[in-house]
Design a protein around this motif. Structure first.
Motif, short mmCIF file in Angstrom:
data_model
loop_
_atom_site.label_atom_id
_atom_site.label_comp_id
_atom_site.label_asym_id
_atom_site.label_seq_id
_atom_site.Cartn_x
_atom_site.Cartn_y
_atom_site.Cartn_z
N PHE A 75 0.83 -1.20 0.00
CA PHE A 75 0.00 0.00 0.00
C PHE A 75 0.86 1.25 0.00
CE2 PHE A 75 -2.83 -3.35 1.30
CZ PHE A 75 -3.98 -3.05 0.59
N MET A 76 1.95 1.16 -0.76
CA MET A 76 2.85 2.27 -1.00
C MET A 76 2.97 2.46 -2.51
SD MET A 76 5.83 1.28 1.76
CE MET A 76 5.43 1.07 3.51
N SER A 77 3.51 3.60 -2.93
CA SER A 77 3.58 3.92 -4.35
C SER A 77 4.52 2.97 -5.09
CB SER A 77 4.07 5.36 -4.55
OG SER A 77 3.14 6.28 -4.02
N GLY A 78 4.14 2.63 -6.32
CA GLY A 78 4.97 1.78 -7.15
C GLY A 78 4.24 1.32 -8.39
N LYS A 79 4.93 0.53 -9.19
CA LYS A 79 4.35 -0.03 -10.41
C LYS A 79 4.57 -1.53 -10.42
CE LYS A 79 4.91 4.09 -13.32
NZ LYS A 79 5.48 4.62 -14.59
N LYS A 80 3.58 -2.25 -10.85
CA LYS A 80 3.66 -3.70 -10.91
C LYS A 80 4.87 -4.15 -11.69
CE LYS A 80 0.81 -7.75 -12.04
NZ LYS A 80 -0.51 -8.20 -12.53
N GLU A 81 5.16 -3.45 -12.79
CA GLU A 81 6.25 -3.84 -13.67
C GLU A 81 7.62 -3.75 -12.99
OE1 GLU A 81 6.91 0.30 -16.11
OE2 GLU A 81 5.00 -0.78 -16.34
N ASN A 82 7.71 -3.02 -11.88
CA ASN A 82 8.98 -2.89 -11.16
C ASN A 82 9.25 -4.05 -10.22
OD1 ASN A 82 9.36 -0.41 -12.40
ND2 ASN A 82 8.54 0.76 -10.67
N GLY A 83 8.25 -4.91 -10.01
CA GLY A 83 8.44 -6.03 -9.11
C GLY A 83 8.78 -5.57 -7.70
N PRO A 84 9.65 -6.31 -7.00
CA PRO A 84 9.97 -5.96 -5.61
C PRO A 84 10.93 -4.79 -5.46
CG PRO A 84 11.17 -7.92 -6.27
CD PRO A 84 10.23 -7.61 -7.40
N SER A 85 11.45 -4.26 -6.56
CA SER A 85 12.42 -3.16 -6.42
C SER A 85 11.81 -1.93 -5.77
CB SER A 85 12.99 -2.79 -7.80
OG SER A 85 11.99 -2.30 -8.67
N ASP A 86 10.49 -1.73 -5.94
CA ASP A 86 9.85 -0.59 -5.29
C ASP A 86 9.87 -0.70 -3.78
OD1 ASP A 86 9.10 1.04 -7.46
OD2 ASP A 86 7.37 -0.21 -7.89
N TYR A 87 10.00 -1.92 -3.26
CA TYR A 87 10.01 -2.10 -1.81
C TYR A 87 11.28 -1.55 -1.17
CZ TYR A 87 6.34 -5.55 -2.87
OH TYR A 87 5.21 -6.17 -3.33
N GLN A 88 12.32 -1.33 -1.98
CA GLN A 88 13.58 -0.84 -1.44
C GLN A 88 13.62 0.68 -1.31
OE1 GLN A 88 15.61 -3.05 -0.12
NE2 GLN A 88 14.04 -4.48 -0.80
N LYS A 89 12.61 1.35 -1.83
CA LYS A 89 12.52 2.80 -1.68
C LYS A 89 11.90 3.11 -0.32
CE LYS A 89 11.45 3.19 -6.61
NZ LYS A 89 10.40 3.61 -7.58
N GLU A 90 12.48 4.06 0.39
CA GLU A 90 11.94 4.45 1.69
C GLU A 90 10.60 5.18 1.48
OE1 GLU A 90 12.80 7.62 5.22
OE2 GLU A 90 14.52 6.81 4.13
N GLN A 91 9.52 4.58 1.96
CA GLN A 91 8.20 5.15 1.78
C GLN A 91 7.37 4.93 3.05
OE1 GLN A 91 6.28 4.77 -2.22
NE2 GLN A 91 7.60 2.97 -2.39
N THR A 92 6.14 5.40 3.01
CA THR A 92 5.18 5.11 4.07
C THR A 92 3.87 4.70 3.42
OG1 THR A 92 4.50 7.43 4.18
CG2 THR A 92 6.20 6.70 5.74
N VAL A 93 3.02 4.04 4.18
CA VAL A 93 1.70 3.66 3.69
C VAL A 93 0.95 4.92 3.25
CG1 VAL A 93 -0.55 2.72 4.38
CG2 VAL A 93 1.57 1.56 5.06
N ASP A 94 0.28 4.83 2.11
CA ASP A 94 -0.44 5.97 1.56
C ASP A 94 -1.45 6.52 2.57
OD1 ASP A 94 -2.83 7.18 -0.15
OD2 ASP A 94 -1.05 7.20 -1.41
N PRO A 95 -1.46 7.84 2.79
CA PRO A 95 -2.37 8.45 3.78
C PRO A 95 -3.85 8.14 3.51
CG PRO A 95 -0.71 10.03 3.10
CD PRO A 95 -0.56 8.85 2.20
#
Length: 449
Positions: A415-435
């Motif tokens: 429930f954080m920003s990303g794209k399906k096509e990026n796979g798990p690489s989006d998980y390595q970006k420091e983010q927070t759950v969407d408000p």
């Protein structure tokens, strides 16, 4: 399905053990991990001393080579860093940071007091203490909310308890409260993935909206070593019984409104919600359920879809990668009829009892018995539990007054920003759950009061 990261991977469900004398220094620990991940994995049996329990468990799932094959879904091993060494519960642990092309994580090698390999579990990626200065500023507790440590007793194990945190809003209360239930794998109370902590984000955000939140370390995270040889382990012992106990624990806390307790399950935790409901001694103890990226299909089917997706991200598979994928598919084929498995057979990190139990459990059919309000949330960019699962839930309950459905454009499994096509690489970006996710959960809970 993950795994210690939030995808169901056998590597995160499996518990390996490592030899003490052979791991006397960091270079040996690194060498073991390098061999396990990308070398001649079968040579480990002759080069290191392992417990008989570990070797027996590995035999039924392809040995060290089978474990190595399941780890290939993490991508190619790119680097192995110096381990962090610690002592706990009679074991020496070597937490080795590993960077794969699709994921970062630590492989933790546990060595028993006799110098035998006693376990390998996955953990959130974390380098040596010198790197801790780069921790994100979001670690600071928001003003006005408070937290207290509250351990969860484990039913049937008098000496076991799960460390937990109760997050409280500002004010006198009593407050409605929500219990957070993890996805697959040995998860900590924050469901940590790299620097991202989705359960912490939910706890802090909901507390700022006047809702108390309880989160706890998962049983397989705290007692994975003790549970490794349990051939009778099912979803109940992994998840359900502790969530039920958490309802009982929370209802007795000061400043908590016992008539306003909700349970939110993420991924496998969402799949478990209908069973949690049925296991409660008094089903009226829970006022509602929140399904966060909850699978509606059979776990092996979703695992196959995930592996297909991850291998599909590789532009051109090598012959070795093709063989790895074939081995994974062969393991998944064994789960087409888990009733044919013998009790001591392990497939993709779990024994037959686990797969048989899940195969006989229909979470959608079981959910039809829930009369309390239910909220189903789904990120549209989720490649782990996809919109197909969401549509199954919606088709079954979309017309029922007690069910509410919401999807989010541009959000992933966390429930954080990303794209399906990026796979798990989006998980390595420091983010927070969407408000907006936090706001929708808060509105659901407060609107049901």
């Amino acid at each position: 399905m993950r795994k210690r990261w939030t995808i169901w991977l056998a590597v995160c469900a499996a518990v390996l053990l490592v030899s003490g004398s052979c791991l006397a220094d960091g270079l040996d620990a690194r060498s073991y991990v390098e061999t396990l991940c990308s070398g001649d994995a079968d040579s480990l049996a002759g080069s290191y001393t392992h417990t008989e329990e570990l070797l027996d468990a590995l035999k039924s799932s392809g040995g060290f080579a089978g474990l190595q094959a399941s780890m290939k879904a993490l991508g190619e091993l790119q680097s192995v860093e110096e381990p962090v060494i610690s002592e706990a519960a009679g074991y020496t642990s070597y937490s080795v940071p590993c960077i794969f092309s699709l994921q970062k994580l630590n492989l933790v090698l546990n060595v028993d007091s006799e110098g035998q390999i006693a376990g390998i579990v996955t953990a959130a990626y974390e380098e040596a203490a010198a790197e801790e200065e780069s921790e994100p500023s979001s670690e600071v507790l928001p003003e006005g909310i408070t937290e207290m440590e509250l351990s969860l007793p484990v039913e049937g194990h008098e000496d076991w308890e799960l460390p937990g945190t109760l997050t409280m809003p500002e004010g006198e209360g009593p407050f409605p409260a929500v219990i957070l239930v993890h996805g697959s794998g040995p998860q900590d109370r924050d469901e940590t993935v790299g620097f991202n902590k989705p359960f912490r984000d939910l706890a802090w955000g909901l507390a700022e909206n006047g809702i108390a939140v309880y989160r706890y370390d998962k049983r397989t995270y705290v007692y994975g070593q003790d549970m490794a040889g349990d051939t009778g382990l099912t979803l109940d012992e992994e998840t359900v019984l502790d969530a039920v106990k958490a309802v009982e624990l929370l209802s007795g806390q000061e400043k908590i409104d016992g008539s306003g307790i909700y349970v939110a399950g993420h991924s496998l935790g969402g799949e478990a919600l209908p069973r949690i409901h049925n296991t409660l001694k008094n089903q009226e103890d829970v006022s509602g359920y929140i399904f966060l990226a909850a699978p509606a299909r059979k776990l092996p089917d979703i695992m196959r879809e995930q592996y297909d997706f991850l291998y599909g991200m590789i532009p051109e598979l090598t012959e070795e990668q093709k063989q790895e994928k074939m081995q994974i598919d062969a393991e998944l084929d064994r789960l087409k009829d888990p009733d044919l498995l013998s009790d001591d057979e392990a497939v993709l990190g779990a024994y037959a009892a686990y797969w048989k139990d899940l195969d006989h459990y229909d979470q959608v059919e079981t959910a039809a018995m829930i009369t309390q309000p239910c909220l189903v949330l789904q990120g549209q960019e989720d490649y782990q539990v996809t919109m197909e699962d969401y549509h199954i839930w919606n088709e079954a309950f979309g017309e029922k007054e007690n069910w509410t459905f919401q999807t989010y454009e541009g959000l992933t499994h966390l429930f954080m920003s990303g794209k399906k096509e990026n796979g798990p690489s989006d998980y390595q970006k420091e983010q927070t759950v969407d408000p907006q996710v936090i706001a929708d959960i808060a509105s659901f809970i407060l609107g049901s009061e």
